[in-house]
Design an enzyme around this catalytic site. Structure first.
Site, PDB file in Angstrom:
ATOM      1  N   ASP A 171       0.748  -1.383  -0.319  1.00 35.66           N
ATOM      2  CA  ASP A 171       0.124   0.452   0.264  1.00 35.66           C
ATOM      3  C   ASP A 171       0.720   1.079  -0.218  1.00 35.66           C
ATOM      4  O   ASP A 171       2.480   1.150   0.163  1.00 35.66           O
ATOM      5  CB  ASP A 171      -0.867  -0.136   1.353  1.00 35.66           C
ATOM      6  CG  ASP A 171      -2.457   0.693   0.408  1.00 35.66           C
ATOM      7  OD1 ASP A 171      -2.508   1.863   0.772  1.00 35.66           O
ATOM      8  OD2 ASP A 171      -2.933   0.458   0.717  1.00 35.66           O
ATOM      9  N   HIS A 242      -2.804   3.329  -4.555  1.00 31.99           N
ATOM     10  CA  HIS A 242      -2.011   2.769  -3.527  1.00 31.99           C
ATOM     11  C   HIS A 242      -0.688   2.233  -3.746  1.00 31.99           C
ATOM     12  O   HIS A 242      -0.380   0.836  -2.721  1.00 31.99           O
ATOM     13  CB  HIS A 242      -2.499   1.569  -2.860  1.00 31.99           C
ATOM     14  CG  HIS A 242      -4.496   2.218  -1.969  1.00 31.99           C
ATOM     15  ND1 HIS A 242      -4.535   2.699  -1.381  1.00 31.99           N
ATOM     16  CD2 HIS A 242      -5.653   2.315  -2.877  1.00 31.99           C
ATOM     17  CE1 HIS A 242      -5.670   3.217  -0.725  1.00 31.99           C
ATOM     18  NE2 HIS A 242      -7.091   2.458  -1.884  1.00 31.99           N
ATOM     19  N   GLU A 306      -9.365   2.867  -5.393  1.00 30.86           N
ATOM     20  CA  GLU A 306      -9.222   4.457  -5.090  1.00 30.86           C
ATOM     21  C   GLU A 306      -7.668   5.157  -6.234  1.00 30.86           C
ATOM     22  O   GLU A 306      -7.274   5.062  -5.086  1.00 30.86           O
ATOM     23  CB  GLU A 306      -9.051   4.060  -3.649  1.00 30.86           C
ATOM     24  CG  GLU A 306     -10.077   4.376  -2.945  1.00 30.86           C
ATOM     25  CD  GLU A 306     -10.214   3.989  -0.858  1.00 30.86           C
ATOM     26  OE1 GLU A 306     -10.815   4.848  -0.230  1.00 30.86           O
ATOM     27  OE2 GLU A 306      -9.142   3.279  -0.792  1.00 30.86           O
ATOM     28  N   TRP A 372     -17.567  -3.979  -2.498  1.00 24.13           N
ATOM     29  CA  TRP A 372     -16.581  -2.655  -0.507  1.00 24.13           C
ATOM     30  C   TRP A 372     -17.738  -2.000  -0.542  1.00 24.13           C
ATOM     31  O   TRP A 372     -17.488  -1.852   0.827  1.00 24.13           O
ATOM     32  CB  TRP A 372     -15.646  -2.671  -1.271  1.00 24.13           C
ATOM     33  CG  TRP A 372     -14.916  -1.500  -1.691  1.00 24.13           C
ATOM     34  CD1 TRP A 372     -14.228  -1.533  -2.794  1.00 24.13           C
ATOM     35  CD2 TRP A 372     -14.297  -0.115  -0.920  1.00 24.13           C
ATOM     36  NE1 TRP A 372     -14.220  -0.852  -3.044  1.00 24.13           N
ATOM     37  CE2 TRP A 372     -13.786   0.053  -1.932  1.00 24.13           C
ATOM     38  CE3 TRP A 372     -14.797   0.249  -0.436  1.00 24.13           C
ATOM     39  CZ2 TRP A 372     -13.535   1.905  -1.915  1.00 24.13           C
ATOM     40  CZ3 TRP A 372     -13.723   1.866   0.668  1.00 24.13           C
ATOM     41  CH2 TRP A 372     -13.972   1.999  -0.828  1.00 24.13           C
ATOM     42  N   TYR A 397     -16.728  -4.110   7.751  1.00 30.38           N
ATOM     43  CA  TYR A 397     -15.501  -3.605   7.539  1.00 30.38           C
ATOM     44  C   TYR A 397     -14.647  -4.171   9.232  1.00 30.38           C
ATOM     45  O   TYR A 397     -15.330  -3.059  10.193  1.00 30.38           O
ATOM     46  CB  TYR A 397     -15.173  -1.784   7.125  1.00 30.38           C
ATOM     47  CG  TYR A 397     -14.367  -2.479   5.836  1.00 30.38           C
ATOM     48  CD1 TYR A 397     -14.964  -3.448   4.821  1.00 30.38           C
ATOM     49  CD2 TYR A 397     -14.469  -1.196   5.764  1.00 30.38           C
ATOM     50  CE1 TYR A 397     -14.526  -3.148   3.867  1.00 30.38           C
ATOM     51  CE2 TYR A 397     -13.507  -0.981   4.415  1.00 30.38           C
ATOM     52  CZ  TYR A 397     -13.663  -1.834   3.492  1.00 30.38           C
ATOM     53  OH  TYR A 397     -13.303  -1.574   2.158  1.00 30.38           O
TER      54      TYR A 397
HETATM   55  C1  ACM Z   1     -10.823  -0.919   0.066  1.00 33.76           C
HETATM   56  O1  ACM Z   1     -11.500  -0.249   1.059  1.00 33.76           O
HETATM   57  N1  ACM Z   1      -9.952   0.568  -0.257  1.00 33.76           N
HETATM   58  C2  ACM Z   1     -11.095  -1.770  -0.847  1.00 33.76           C
END
Ligand code: ACM
Length: 512
Positions: A171, A242, A306, A372, A397
């Site tokens: 990440d 990321h 993202e 997600w 989550y």
């Molecule tokens: C995520 O929570 N960005 C997959």
């Protein structure tokens, strides 16, 4: 940083004054009948049957005998599927049958839960999972955890019949997996000089260095350990966003090679993404080649979440690529990346897994979609014809806090109580269900266990059990099950806020 599989797994140990054994299993079996009487694991009791299930039984039940008593048998009963099993415990024998050694392994895990002080209640069980994918994501990028904790975590997954560990290895804030061809990924990308103390972009930094990575051999050993327990390990290499830790190591892969980046210390999302040159594609493909060699599982996760398109919007190479590919704008380059990597993985005999942003950029190459961004995305992904793992943040989550109590440790968001996780019913047609543990605020194994348990038991139950239980039934079994977690020393958060240890903090400390 070398580590081997622990000799003693996190198994129940004996302690005086424990409650009576109980047939309260999590996840709940499809059919369970309590027969009366008990089977006692005396010093001569041993196990006969195929490996690795027989060895697993010796390990998790602490068998010392070399005789029989516990028999594990493969059958060709198609009704049991790939993972189902039958278990018959009588006063003088234990018999488990399954069509695969994985199914026999789940029978062993049921025995492990049933057994207390060497005593197993007599039961008849017929069981099989409703969903093929029952996963748990652990983010080892934001915080590195020791190999010994990863072994313990895999063993805890197996105990709950969860069958996939999704290992988020890279990440913005860290690159944790050795890549032979690009050593700077871990030499530079595996260290950061501090971490943010809160989520805002301008949060103060703590100036505490954080570092760690896993060698390929360490991860291969973890894969073997998981395989013996029926837990597959899916690696995630998050791209094309990321990636700030990778760009700190290899700036030429970014959109402004003159810009020197450090491994990100703040949480949130870096605006820096991979450039769209053939050299960058080659880099990721090289990484995926090595990753596929370490992790034999059929799926490799390529991230795709993202991805800020701002750098691409200002890039001449990106502009050329957009024209050449006939794309409608820079954001669509995320889909182009996904297509290239999906094709490469197919050439390696693997399927790509990807976060649900891909639905907006074209579902190229039949990836497994991890939905997600809310429960509605699970439905959208199914409607788009994708194979889907349900991972909606408002239900799965588990790094979100359970509730707001005075001494609750910091979390990225909340509240996500156990009852909400337990009440989530994924729509028909999904391949599976998965709980996520992002680790921005999970710096120690104790903190991971605090957030994971007991909510992960509800994910396990909803992934496995055919008719999800009424809350009262689940809670009644959980109250017995928490005793098992206690005996294993799991730092779970007591389910009812403010009671028991409800105000206790996860212990501070270094990773085991
Ligand atoms: C995520 O929570 N960005 C997959």
């Amino acid at each position: 940083m070398t580590s081997t599989a622990p000799e003693t797994p996190a198994t129940a140990s004996t302690a005086p004054g424990r409650p009576a054994s109980s047939a309260a299993l999590i996840p709940r079996p499809r059919a369970l009948k309590v027969l009366g009487g008990t089977f006692v694991i005396g010093p001569h009791v041993g196990v006969r049957g195929p490996e690795p299930a027989a060895g697993l039984a010796r390990e998790v039940l602490g068998l010392t005998g070399s005789g029989g008593g516990i028999e594990l048998r493969l059958t060709d009963d198609a009704n049991l599927g790939d993972e189902g099993y039958r278990l018959l415990v009588r006063p003088d024998s234990v018999e488990a049958t399954a069509a695969t050694t994985v199914g026999l392994g789940w029978a062993v895990q049921s025995l492990r839960q049933l057994h207390l002080d060497g005593v197993i209640p007599c039961v008849e069980i017929e069981d099989r999972p409703r969903l093929a994918w029952r996963g748990s994501l652990l983010d080892v990028a934001r915080h590195w955890f020791s190999m010994s904790f990863l072994y313990r975590y895999v063993d805890l997954l197996a105990m709950h019949k969860l069958n996939v560990l999704h290992l988020h290895l890279t990440d913005d804030q860290g690159w944790r997996v050795q890549i032979q061809r690009y050593p700077l990924l871990t030499e530079i990308g595996g260290h950061r000089t501090g971490s943010a103390t809160a989520h805002a972009e301008d949060s103060p930094l703590d100036a505490v260095p954080h570092e760690g990575c896993y060698t390929q051999d360490e991860l291969r050993a973890l894969v073997a350990y998981g395989e013996r327990r029926g837990v597959q390990i899916m690696p995630e290499i998050d791209t094309p966003g990321h990636v700030q830790a990778a760009l700190a190591a290899y700036p030429h892969l970014g959109n402004d090679p003159g810009c020197t980046l450090s491994v990100r210390r703040h949480w949130g999302i870096s605006r820096h993404v991979l450039n769209v040159s053939e050299e960058s594609v080659r880099f990721v493909c090289d990484v995926l080649d090595e990753i596929s060699d370490v992790f034999p599982f059929g799926f490799v996760h390529i991230g795709g979440d993202e991805v800020p398109p701002d750098e691409w919007a200002a890039s001449a190479i990106a502009a050329e690529r957009i024209v050449a590919e006939g794309l409608s704008g820079p954001e669509m380059l995320a889909g182009w990346w996904a297509g290239r990597l999906t094709t490469h993985l197919r050439g390696l005999g693997r399927r790509a897994a990807i976060w649900d942003e891909t639905l907006d950029f074209g579902l190229s190459g039949d990836p497994l979609v991890f939905a997600w961004q809310g429960a509605h995305r699970v439905g959208q992904a199914l409607a788009a014809g994708a194979e889907v793992v349900a991972a909606p943040y408002e239900f799965t989550y588990l790094d979100w806090r359970e509730a707001t109590t005075p001494h609750e440790p910091p979390a990225i968001a909340g509240d996500l109580p156990l009852s909400v996780v337990q009440g989530y019913e994924p729509p028909a047609g999904v391949l599976g269900l998965q709980g996520q543990l992002w680790s921005e605020y999970l710096g120690t194994p104790q903190a991971v266990e605090w957030r994971a348990f007991p909510r992960l038991t509800a994910i396990a139950e909803n992934g496995w059990s055919d008719n999800p239980a009424e809350p009262d039934d689940f809670r009644a079994r959980l109250s017995v099950h928490l005793g098992r977690l206690d005996r294993m020393g799991v730092n779970y958060r007591p389910p009812d806020t403010g009671t028991d240890r409800g105000d206790a903090r996860p212990e501070e400390g270094t990773d085991g």
